[in-house]
Scaffold this active site. Structure first.
Site, mmCIF file in Angstrom:
data_model
loop_
_atom_site.group_PDB
_atom_site.id
_atom_site.type_symbol
_atom_site.label_atom_id
_atom_site.label_comp_id
_atom_site.label_asym_id
_atom_site.label_seq_id
_atom_site.Cartn_x
_atom_site.Cartn_y
_atom_site.Cartn_z
ATOM 1 N N PRO A 124 2.174 -65.235 77.831
ATOM 2 C CA PRO A 124 3.577 -65.655 78.031
ATOM 3 C C PRO A 124 3.703 -67.145 78.314
ATOM 4 C CG PRO A 124 2.978 -63.863 79.537
ATOM 5 C CD PRO A 124 1.746 -64.256 78.823
ATOM 6 N N GLU A 125 2.550 -67.745 78.764
ATOM 7 C CA GLU A 125 2.624 -69.169 79.158
ATOM 8 C C GLU A 125 1.737 -70.045 78.270
ATOM 9 O OE1 GLU A 125 3.104 -68.072 83.904
ATOM 10 O OE2 GLU A 125 1.391 -69.231 83.213
ATOM 11 N N CYS A 174 -29.994 -51.707 99.352
ATOM 12 C CA CYS A 174 -30.906 -51.219 98.319
ATOM 13 C C CYS A 174 -31.667 -50.008 98.854
ATOM 14 C CB CYS A 174 -31.874 -52.336 97.938
ATOM 15 S SG CYS A 174 -33.166 -51.804 96.813
ATOM 16 N N HIS A 198 -18.660 -62.110 82.286
ATOM 17 C CA HIS A 198 -18.689 -62.350 83.730
ATOM 18 C C HIS A 198 -19.133 -61.104 84.501
ATOM 19 C CE1 HIS A 198 -15.609 -65.851 83.188
ATOM 20 N NE2 HIS A 198 -16.818 -66.157 82.773
ATOM 21 N N GLN A 232 -13.780 -61.913 79.888
ATOM 22 C CA GLN A 232 -14.094 -62.525 81.188
ATOM 23 C C GLN A 232 -13.816 -61.508 82.296
ATOM 24 O OE1 GLN A 232 -12.563 -66.921 81.226
ATOM 25 N NE2 GLN A 232 -11.237 -65.712 79.867
ATOM 26 N N ALA A 255 0.831 -59.135 76.284
ATOM 27 C CA ALA A 255 -0.195 -58.765 75.286
ATOM 28 C C ALA A 255 0.030 -57.361 74.742
ATOM 29 C CB ALA A 255 -1.575 -58.850 75.931
ATOM 30 N N ASP A 279 -13.362 -55.658 85.008
ATOM 31 C CA ASP A 279 -12.769 -54.373 85.385
ATOM 32 C C ASP A 279 -13.226 -53.189 84.542
ATOM 33 O OD1 ASP A 279 -9.659 -55.641 83.951
ATOM 34 O OD2 ASP A 279 -11.302 -54.609 82.948
HETATM 35 C C1 BV8 Z 1 -21.588 -71.840 84.925
HETATM 36 C C2 BV8 Z 1 -16.331 -63.137 88.214
HETATM 37 C C3 BV8 Z 1 -23.577 -73.112 84.816
HETATM 38 C C4 BV8 Z 1 -16.195 -62.951 89.660
HETATM 39 C C5 BV8 Z 1 -15.541 -65.324 87.491
HETATM 40 C C6 BV8 Z 1 -15.931 -78.412 87.451
HETATM 41 C C7 BV8 Z 1 -16.218 -78.279 88.798
HETATM 42 C C8 BV8 Z 1 -16.961 -77.194 89.279
HETATM 43 C C9 BV8 Z 1 -17.437 -76.224 88.409
HETATM 44 C C10 BV8 Z 1 -17.130 -76.371 87.090
HETATM 45 C C11 BV8 Z 1 -16.396 -77.435 86.596
HETATM 46 N N1 BV8 Z 1 -16.267 -77.287 85.262
HETATM 47 C C12 BV8 Z 1 -16.886 -76.164 84.874
HETATM 48 C C13 BV8 Z 1 -17.441 -75.599 85.989
HETATM 49 C C14 BV8 Z 1 -18.182 -74.398 86.039
HETATM 50 C C15 BV8 Z 1 -17.357 -73.187 86.449
HETATM 51 C C16 BV8 Z 1 -15.888 -73.281 86.069
HETATM 52 O O1 BV8 Z 1 -15.534 -73.106 84.919
HETATM 53 N N2 BV8 Z 1 -15.032 -73.546 87.066
HETATM 54 C C17 BV8 Z 1 -13.607 -73.672 86.797
HETATM 55 C C18 BV8 Z 1 -12.816 -72.993 87.890
HETATM 56 C C19 BV8 Z 1 -13.293 -75.146 86.669
HETATM 57 N N3 BV8 Z 1 -17.973 -72.140 85.694
HETATM 58 C C20 BV8 Z 1 -19.000 -71.489 86.229
HETATM 59 O O2 BV8 Z 1 -19.431 -71.682 87.349
HETATM 60 C C21 BV8 Z 1 -19.677 -70.478 85.318
HETATM 61 N N4 BV8 Z 1 -21.080 -70.697 85.352
HETATM 62 O O3 BV8 Z 1 -20.950 -72.741 84.446
HETATM 63 O O4 BV8 Z 1 -22.931 -71.884 85.135
HETATM 64 C C22 BV8 Z 1 -25.019 -72.869 85.023
HETATM 65 C C23 BV8 Z 1 -25.859 -72.896 83.911
HETATM 66 C C24 BV8 Z 1 -27.220 -72.727 84.119
HETATM 67 C C25 BV8 Z 1 -27.735 -72.500 85.411
HETATM 68 C C26 BV8 Z 1 -26.866 -72.442 86.503
HETATM 69 C C27 BV8 Z 1 -25.496 -72.630 86.317
HETATM 70 C C28 BV8 Z 1 -19.412 -69.067 85.817
HETATM 71 C C29 BV8 Z 1 -17.975 -68.736 85.615
HETATM 72 C C30 BV8 Z 1 -17.731 -67.271 85.981
HETATM 73 C C31 BV8 Z 1 -17.051 -67.207 87.324
HETATM 74 N N5 BV8 Z 1 -16.719 -65.822 87.615
HETATM 75 N N6 BV8 Z 1 -15.289 -64.051 87.794
HETATM 76 C C32 BV8 Z 1 -14.929 -62.219 89.992
HETATM 77 O O5 BV8 Z 1 -14.179 -61.792 89.081
HETATM 78 O O6 BV8 Z 1 -14.698 -62.096 91.195
HETATM 79 S S1 BV8 Z 1 -14.301 -66.294 86.888
HETATM 80 C C33 BV8 Z 1 -12.775 -65.564 86.989
HETATM 81 O O7 BV8 Z 1 -11.903 -66.426 86.227
HETATM 82 C C34 BV8 Z 1 -12.643 -64.201 86.336
HETATM 83 O O8 BV8 Z 1 -13.803 -63.747 85.682
HETATM 84 C C35 BV8 Z 1 -11.554 -64.440 85.301
HETATM 85 O O9 BV8 Z 1 -11.657 -63.597 84.236
HETATM 86 C C36 BV8 Z 1 -11.858 -65.838 84.948
HETATM 87 C C37 BV8 Z 1 -10.884 -66.566 84.100
HETATM 88 O O10 BV8 Z 1 -9.598 -66.361 84.622
HETATM 89 P P1 BV8 Z 1 -8.530 -65.695 83.618
HETATM 90 O O11 BV8 Z 1 -9.109 -64.421 83.106
HETATM 91 O O12 BV8 Z 1 -8.114 -66.702 82.617
HETATM 92 O O13 BV8 Z 1 -7.373 -65.307 84.612
HETATM 93 P P2 BV8 Z 1 -6.183 -66.261 85.116
HETATM 94 O O14 BV8 Z 1 -5.528 -65.547 86.249
HETATM 95 O O15 BV8 Z 1 -6.692 -67.652 85.307
HETATM 96 O O16 BV8 Z 1 -5.178 -66.296 83.868
HETATM 97 C C38 BV8 Z 1 -4.510 -65.110 83.472
HETATM 98 C C39 BV8 Z 1 -3.647 -65.463 82.270
HETATM 99 O O17 BV8 Z 1 -3.008 -64.272 81.822
HETATM 100 C C40 BV8 Z 1 -2.544 -66.460 82.583
HETATM 101 O O18 BV8 Z 1 -2.581 -67.499 81.614
HETATM 102 C C41 BV8 Z 1 -1.260 -65.637 82.441
HETATM 103 O O19 BV8 Z 1 -0.189 -66.405 81.900
HETATM 104 C C42 BV8 Z 1 -1.675 -64.585 81.466
HETATM 105 N N7 BV8 Z 1 -0.928 -63.331 81.536
HETATM 106 C C43 BV8 Z 1 -0.328 -62.761 82.623
HETATM 107 N N8 BV8 Z 1 0.256 -61.602 82.240
HETATM 108 C C44 BV8 Z 1 -0.005 -61.438 80.913
HETATM 109 C C45 BV8 Z 1 -0.756 -62.543 80.461
HETATM 110 N N9 BV8 Z 1 -1.170 -62.666 79.184
HETATM 111 C C46 BV8 Z 1 -0.816 -61.699 78.319
HETATM 112 N N10 BV8 Z 1 -0.096 -60.604 78.668
HETATM 113 C C47 BV8 Z 1 0.327 -60.443 79.948
HETATM 114 N N11 BV8 Z 1 1.053 -59.359 80.273
HETATM 115 ZN ZN ZN Z 2 -34.214 -53.925 96.506
#
Ligand code: BV8
Ligand code: ZN
Length: 249
Positions: free
Chosen positions: A218-219, A151, A121, A103, A235, A106
């Site tokens: 961790p969580e 562009c 993503h 996801q 990780a 980077d």
């Molecule tokens: C789609 C790119 C359909 C941009 C990102 C309800 C309401 C509204 C919307 C929705 C809904 N239910 C579902 C949706 C759809 C929505 C969605 O899921 N929303 C969520 C918030 C509810 N999804 C979408 O919109 C997707 N598209 O569904 O399209 C469609 C189909 C056809 C036609 C039209 C439409 C698109 C989703 C992509 C969004 N873009 N990013 C940018 O980066 O700026 S999402 C963003 O969140 C990032 O990509 C990121 O990767 C992703 C997930 O987050 P995580 O990676 O999990 O990061 P997070 O911080 O949350 O967690 C980190 C974890 O690491 C923690 O658990 C922590 O404990 C742990 N950690 C910390 N340190 C460590 C560690 N683990 C191990 N070792 C460590 N050291």
């Molecule tokens: Zn163009």
């Protein structure tokens, strides 16, 4: 199960597996200094991140959205892959069919040397024109001033090559990720809160298809219930221990 046994059990499963699939999130890059999204101090904490990562925000104020991405690109430019990224490169070399669905935008998995990477993503280093000319610029380099970059062919604002909320994932990539999750004997869930769909659904697909699922976080997360083994450390250390056990086999 104690961490040592869990490490040995997972290493054995990896040694015997033909198909391994992995889902990573921001947590695997945290140890490279890349801020996560939903943790304390995360990018989304002020809720501005989630508001900015949408096509509507970009249409309304492309400069504001580009300031957010330019800030992240600048931060990322000094980040290098960490032990967790490198451990996945080592596992990919040992497994006949390895698929890494990330996801993260980077680019650190590819930089570490992972080969079969599905950037569900998108990639923050890619910028492109949404008009018919679809000009793409894919460079780990600072953006030209002034923002937004335009562009060179039609002069429209170029956009970041990431998938925003409400946008579909690159369907051919998601299909490959789903097929890998379906076929995997082992599925690793690493550094993701598991709240974003449809990426998070891959862990459910793997579990229901009979895979040995291991979570590295961790969580507790929304995906912990699918895991047969939980690695509650960072990780980098946990994955490196699994690779050491695998290489001793
Ligand atoms: C789609 C790119 C359909 C941009 C990102 C309800 C309401 C509204 C919307 C929705 C809904 N239910 C579902 C949706 C759809 C929505 C969605 O899921 N929303 C969520 C918030 C509810 N999804 C979408 O919109 C997707 N598209 O569904 O399209 C469609 C189909 C056809 C036609 C039209 C439409 C698109 C989703 C992509 C969004 N873009 N990013 C940018 O980066 O700026 S999402 C963003 O969140 C990032 O990509 C990121 O990767 C992703 C997930 O987050 P995580 O990676 O999990 O990061 P997070 O911080 O949350 O967690 C980190 C974890 O690491 C923690 O658990 C922590 O404990 C742990 N950690 C910390 N340190 C460590 C560690 N683990 C191990 N070792 C460590 N050291
Ligand atoms: Zn163009």
């Amino acid at each position: 199960m104690n961490p040592h046994d869990a490490t040995k059990e997972l290493a054995t499963a990896l040694a015997e597996a033909r198909v391994v699939a992995v889902l990573t999130g921001a947590g695997i890059s945290a140890e490279s200094g890349v801020p996560t999204f939903r943790g304390p101090g995360g990018l989304w904490e002020g809720h501005r991140g989630e508001e900015l990562a949408t096509p509507e925000a970009f249409a309304r104020d492309p400069v504001l959205v580009w300031r957010f991405y330019d800030w992240r690109r600048t931060k990322l430019a000094s980040c290098e892959p960490n032990a967790g990224h490198r451990a996945l490169v080592a596992i990919e070399k040992r497994v006949p069919h390895f698929t890494l669905a990330t996801q993260n935008v980077d680019g650190l998995h590819r930089l570490a040397g992972s080969e079969n990477v599905l950037e569900l993503h998108g990639n923050i280093w890619r910028i492109y024109c949404e008009r018919e000319c679809h000009e793409v610029i894919d460079r780990r380099a600072p953006l030209p001033e002034p923002l937004p970059p335009r562009c060179p062919r039609c002069h429209a604002p170029l956009r970041p090559g990431v998938v925003w909320f409400g946008e579909p994932l690159p369907w051919h990539l998601f299909e490959q990720a789903e097929a890998a999750a379906q076929a995997a004997q082992v599925f690793l869930v690493i550094g993701t809160s598991g709240v974003v769909e449809p990426a998070a659904s891959l862990a459910r697909v793997a579990k229901h298809a009979g895979a040995f699922v291991a979570e590295f976080n961790p969580e507790e997360t929304a995906l912990s219930r699918y895991a047969s083994a939980l690695f509650r450390g960072g990780a980098g250390d946990s994955l490196s221990a699994v690779v050491t056990a695998l290489e001793d086999m």
